[in-house]
Design a protein around this motif. Structure first.
Motif, PDB file in Angstrom:
ATOM      1  N   GLU A 164       0.825  -1.209   0.000  1.00 13.92           N
ATOM      2  CA  GLU A 164       0.000   0.000   0.000  1.00 13.92           C
ATOM      3  C   GLU A 164       0.858   1.258   0.000  1.00 13.92           C
ATOM      4  O   GLU A 164       0.607   2.198  -0.746  1.00 13.92           O
ATOM      5  N   ARG A 165       1.894   1.270   0.845  1.00 14.70           N
ATOM      6  CA  ARG A 165       2.775   2.439   0.932  1.00 14.70           C
ATOM      7  C   ARG A 165       3.964   2.354   0.001  1.00 14.70           C
ATOM      8  O   ARG A 165       4.744   3.284  -0.106  1.00 14.70           O
ATOM      9  N   ARG A 166       4.136   1.197  -0.670  1.00 14.33           N
ATOM     10  CA  ARG A 166       5.256   0.943  -1.591  1.00 14.33           C
ATOM     11  C   ARG A 166       6.596   1.100  -0.870  1.00 14.33           C
ATOM     12  O   ARG A 166       7.490   1.822  -1.323  1.00 14.33           O
ATOM     13  N   VAL A 167       6.710   0.412   0.281  1.00 15.54           N
ATOM     14  CA  VAL A 167       7.907   0.488   1.116  1.00 15.54           C
ATOM     15  C   VAL A 167       8.382  -0.910   1.445  1.00 15.54           C
ATOM     16  O   VAL A 167       7.593  -1.798   1.736  1.00 15.54           O
ATOM     17  N   LEU A 168       9.710  -1.130   1.374  1.00 21.47           N
ATOM     18  CA  LEU A 168      10.336  -2.349   1.864  1.00 21.47           C
ATOM     19  C   LEU A 168      10.994  -1.996   3.187  1.00 21.47           C
ATOM     20  O   LEU A 168      11.693  -0.989   3.290  1.00 21.47           O
ATOM     21  N   THR A 169      10.761  -2.809   4.214  1.00 22.14           N
ATOM     22  CA  THR A 169      11.339  -2.554   5.535  1.00 22.14           C
ATOM     23  C   THR A 169      12.261  -3.683   5.916  1.00 22.14           C
ATOM     24  O   THR A 169      11.870  -4.849   5.926  1.00 22.14           O
ATOM     25  N   LEU A 170      13.529  -3.345   6.232  1.00 18.53           N
ATOM     26  CA  LEU A 170      14.477  -4.350   6.696  1.00 18.53           C
ATOM     27  C   LEU A 170      14.086  -4.795   8.091  1.00 18.53           C
ATOM     28  O   LEU A 170      13.684  -4.005   8.918  1.00 18.53           O
ATOM     29  N   GLN A 171      14.221  -6.094   8.354  1.00 16.66           N
ATOM     30  CA  GLN A 171      13.843  -6.655   9.655  1.00 16.66           C
ATOM     31  C   GLN A 171      15.041  -6.811  10.541  1.00 16.66           C
ATOM     32  O   GLN A 171      16.107  -7.014  10.147  1.00 16.66           O
TER      33      GLN A 171
END
Length: 58
Positions: free
Chosen positions: A51-58
């Protein structure tokens, strides 16, 4: 856009690399404004927010 675990933005995603299959294995991240340098980040530790077009590193 790529975000780190603490919410910081290390750079923009330039490419998603698929090697030997159908699942992405790495993303190419450009940390600078001009995009002269880039780094490969493994996708194993990445959550996707479509939805936000974001990849988040874990």
């Amino acid at each position: 856009m790529l975000r780190g675990p603490m919410g910081r933005t290390p750079g923009r995603v330039q490419q998603v690399l698929v090697i030997g299959g159908y699942e992405p294995e790495y993303v190419e991240v450009s940390p600078g404004l001009l995009g002269f340098r880039s780094a490969l980040t493994p996708v194993l530790g990445v959550a996707v927010d479509d939805e936000r077009r974001v990849l988040t590193l874990q």
